[in-house]
Write a protein that holds these residues in place. Structure first.
Motif, PDB file in Angstrom:
ATOM      1  N   ALA A 145      34.945  33.232  30.599  1.00 43.43           N
ATOM      2  CA  ALA A 145      33.989  33.907  31.283  1.00 43.43           C
ATOM      3  C   ALA A 145      33.087  33.502  32.282  1.00 43.43           C
ATOM      4  O   ALA A 145      33.356  34.219  33.554  1.00 43.43           O
ATOM      5  CB  ALA A 145      33.603  34.883  30.222  1.00 43.43           C
ATOM      6  N   ALA A 210      42.807  38.154  43.348  1.00 42.33           N
ATOM      7  CA  ALA A 210      42.252  37.094  42.418  1.00 42.33           C
ATOM      8  C   ALA A 210      41.755  35.760  43.144  1.00 42.33           C
ATOM      9  O   ALA A 210      41.348  35.827  42.947  1.00 42.33           O
ATOM     10  CB  ALA A 210      43.675  37.109  41.774  1.00 42.33           C
ATOM     11  N   ALA A 221      35.266  36.286  34.900  1.00 45.67           N
ATOM     12  CA  ALA A 221      35.223  36.636  34.137  1.00 45.67           C
ATOM     13  C   ALA A 221      35.763  38.059  35.656  1.00 45.67           C
ATOM     14  O   ALA A 221      36.691  39.473  35.678  1.00 45.67           O
ATOM     15  CB  ALA A 221      34.665  37.132  33.683  1.00 45.67           C
ATOM     16  N   CYS A 224      38.844  38.736  36.523  1.00 40.34           N
ATOM     17  CA  CYS A 224      39.740  39.403  35.420  1.00 40.34           C
ATOM     18  C   CYS A 224      40.267  40.824  35.539  1.00 40.34           C
ATOM     19  O   CYS A 224      41.180  41.415  35.477  1.00 40.34           O
ATOM     20  CB  CYS A 224      39.600  38.721  33.957  1.00 40.34           C
ATOM     21  SG  CYS A 224      40.331  36.873  33.051  1.00 40.34           S
ATOM     22  N   ASP A 225      38.635  41.238  35.717  1.00 42.33           N
ATOM     23  CA  ASP A 225      37.967  42.519  35.898  1.00 42.33           C
ATOM     24  C   ASP A 225      38.689  42.968  37.564  1.00 42.33           C
ATOM     25  O   ASP A 225      39.547  43.943  37.141  1.00 42.33           O
ATOM     26  CB  ASP A 225      36.689  42.820  36.918  1.00 42.33           C
ATOM     27  CG  ASP A 225      35.594  42.204  35.468  1.00 42.33           C
ATOM     28  OD1 ASP A 225      36.114  42.543  34.424  1.00 42.33           O
ATOM     29  OD2 ASP A 225      34.259  42.090  35.435  1.00 42.33           O
ATOM     30  N   LEU A 227      42.353  41.868  37.635  1.00 44.92           N
ATOM     31  CA  LEU A 227      42.909  42.611  37.499  1.00 44.92           C
ATOM     32  C   LEU A 227      43.349  43.739  36.685  1.00 44.92           C
ATOM     33  O   LEU A 227      44.378  44.238  36.700  1.00 44.92           O
ATOM     34  CB  LEU A 227      43.545  40.881  36.130  1.00 44.92           C
ATOM     35  CG  LEU A 227      44.128  39.429  38.362  1.00 44.92           C
ATOM     36  CD1 LEU A 227      44.234  38.461  36.814  1.00 44.92           C
ATOM     37  CD2 LEU A 227      44.810  39.704  38.794  1.00 44.92           C
ATOM     38  N   SER A 228      42.559  43.384  35.595  1.00 41.77           N
ATOM     39  CA  SER A 228      42.633  44.821  35.031  1.00 41.77           C
ATOM     40  C   SER A 228      42.734  45.572  35.463  1.00 41.77           C
ATOM     41  O   SER A 228      43.626  46.626  35.008  1.00 41.77           O
ATOM     42  CB  SER A 228      41.776  45.303  33.722  1.00 41.77           C
ATOM     43  OG  SER A 228      40.268  45.234  35.124  1.00 41.77           O
ATOM     44  N   ALA A 235      46.678  42.455  32.146  1.00 40.52           N
ATOM     45  CA  ALA A 235      45.550  41.735  32.856  1.00 40.52           C
ATOM     46  C   ALA A 235      45.460  40.202  32.207  1.00 40.52           C
ATOM     47  O   ALA A 235      45.000  39.710  33.012  1.00 40.52           O
ATOM     48  CB  ALA A 235      43.808  42.385  33.075  1.00 40.52           C
ATOM     49  N   PRO A 236      44.843  39.975  30.781  1.00 39.60           N
ATOM     50  CA  PRO A 236      45.041  38.658  30.504  1.00 39.60           C
ATOM     51  C   PRO A 236      46.155  38.015  30.926  1.00 39.60           C
ATOM     52  O   PRO A 236      45.959  36.711  30.464  1.00 39.60           O
ATOM     53  CB  PRO A 236      44.210  38.780  28.987  1.00 39.60           C
ATOM     54  CG  PRO A 236      43.671  40.066  28.959  1.00 39.60           C
ATOM     55  CD  PRO A 236      44.678  41.228  30.036  1.00 39.60           C
ATOM     56  N   ARG A 238      48.308  38.139  32.555  1.00 37.20           N
ATOM     57  CA  ARG A 238      48.618  38.107  34.504  1.00 37.20           C
ATOM     58  C   ARG A 238      47.649  37.305  34.605  1.00 37.20           C
ATOM     59  O   ARG A 238      48.013  36.081  35.803  1.00 37.20           O
ATOM     60  CB  ARG A 238      48.730  39.251  35.141  1.00 37.20           C
ATOM     61  CG  ARG A 238      48.804  39.081  36.645  1.00 37.20           C
ATOM     62  CD  ARG A 238      49.455  38.657  37.001  1.00 37.20           C
ATOM     63  NE  ARG A 238      50.317  38.253  38.025  1.00 37.20           N
ATOM     64  CZ  ARG A 238      50.994  37.362  38.720  1.00 37.20           C
ATOM     65  NH1 ARG A 238      51.595  36.809  38.250  1.00 37.20           N
ATOM     66  NH2 ARG A 238      51.485  37.293  40.675  1.00 37.20           N
ATOM     67  N   ALA A 239      46.350  37.226  34.178  1.00 38.24           N
ATOM     68  CA  ALA A 239      45.064  35.804  34.684  1.00 38.24           C
ATOM     69  C   ALA A 239      45.238  34.502  34.481  1.00 38.24           C
ATOM     70  O   ALA A 239      45.319  33.680  35.128  1.00 38.24           O
ATOM     71  CB  ALA A 239      44.034  36.641  34.493  1.00 38.24           C
TER      72      ALA A 239
END
Length: 258
Positions: A145, A210, A221, A224-225, A227-228, A235-236, A238-239
């Motif tokens: 993270a 991103a 982290a 990821c935020d 992308l979410s 999102a995870p 895709r990340a």
């Protein structure tokens, strides 16, 4: 008179047309003082135009010899070099075109100059090692993270709002000539170098956001935020996919973790 004073006077003549050096330089039987100074002025001007031709071959191809000569001549007079290396001369060409020309054609030509500068910057960037998937996998999952990735020096991120890339392909790859100067929705592109080859691809909106977060030095982290907000619970996945792509492309030069 000190040598530095003479050098500064000649520099003022070459860069700004200042004639103060005429009182410091001697003429000869074959060359009077103005003629001697004009040799330096002309050589300096021509060398800069030559450098712009190397950096902007597609812009030259699209404009043609006469118009490109007019553009680069005006640029040399208005935007003198600011770096000791001629490699960096011409960085402001896109903004110069935008300020000097008007209309849709000016936007495309400005984008084309930005694109070509990005290609040159990617190719000339410093070498760097690429992070490998094995090196990333060796990091404790509990630290992920807070990971901060360092991007390759060669990676250039560009926003193009016209069909400039089509004009570039026409001028450099002999594709069909575009029928018009067309504006489009802004599209993000990535340009980078691997070994001695330059690559580029357009970026989906989520990837552009991103990689911008990564480039700003924020944590994984934070990526990821972002992308979410776009993908929600996916999102995870895709990340992870994006990170794998960046590793394959060699965009990640290193990672900072505790």
């Amino acid at each position: 008179m000190r040598l530095t004073e003479l050098q500064q006077a000649v520099q003022a003549t070459v860069l700004r047309g200042d004639r103060a050096a005429e009182h410091l330089v001697r003429g000869t039987a074959h060359f009077d003082v103005p003629s001697r100074l004009q040799v330096y002025e002309h050589a300096f001007h021509e060398r800069l135009v030559e450098a712009l031709n190397v950096t902007y071959p597609a812009l030259h191809g699209v404009l043609g010899d006469v118009k490109f000569r007019q553009l680069t001549g005006a640029f040399v007079r208005r935007v003198p070099p600011r770096h000791f290396s001629i490699r960096y001369f011409g960085r402001e060409m896109d903004s110069f075109i935008a300020s000097e020309l008007t209309g849709r054609k000016a936007i495309v030509l400005s984008d084309l100059a930005r694109w070509e500068w990005g290609l040159a910057a990617a190719f000339d960037a410093a070498d760097s090692e690429s992070l490998t998937a094995a090196q990333l996998a060796a990091i404790d999952p509990g630290e992920w993270a807070q990971l901060r990735f360092h991007l390759s020096p060669s990676l250039q991120r560009l926003s193009i709002s016209s069909n400039a890339v089509q004009w570039w392909r026409f001028a450099t790859q002999h594709t069909a000539r575009p029928t018009r100067w067309r504006l489009v929705m802004p599209r993000d592109w990535a340009v980078w170098r691997s070994e001695l080859a330059t690559f580029f691809r357009s970026l989906p909106a989520d990837e552009a956001q991103a990689i911008a977060v990564v480039g700003a030095g924020q944590s994984f982290a934070a990526v990821c935020d972002v992308l979410s907000e776009i993908h929600g619970v996916d999102a995870p996945v895709r990340a992870a996919a994006l990170l794998q792509q960046w590793l394959r492309d060699g965009w990640i030069a290193g990672v900072q973790h505790s």
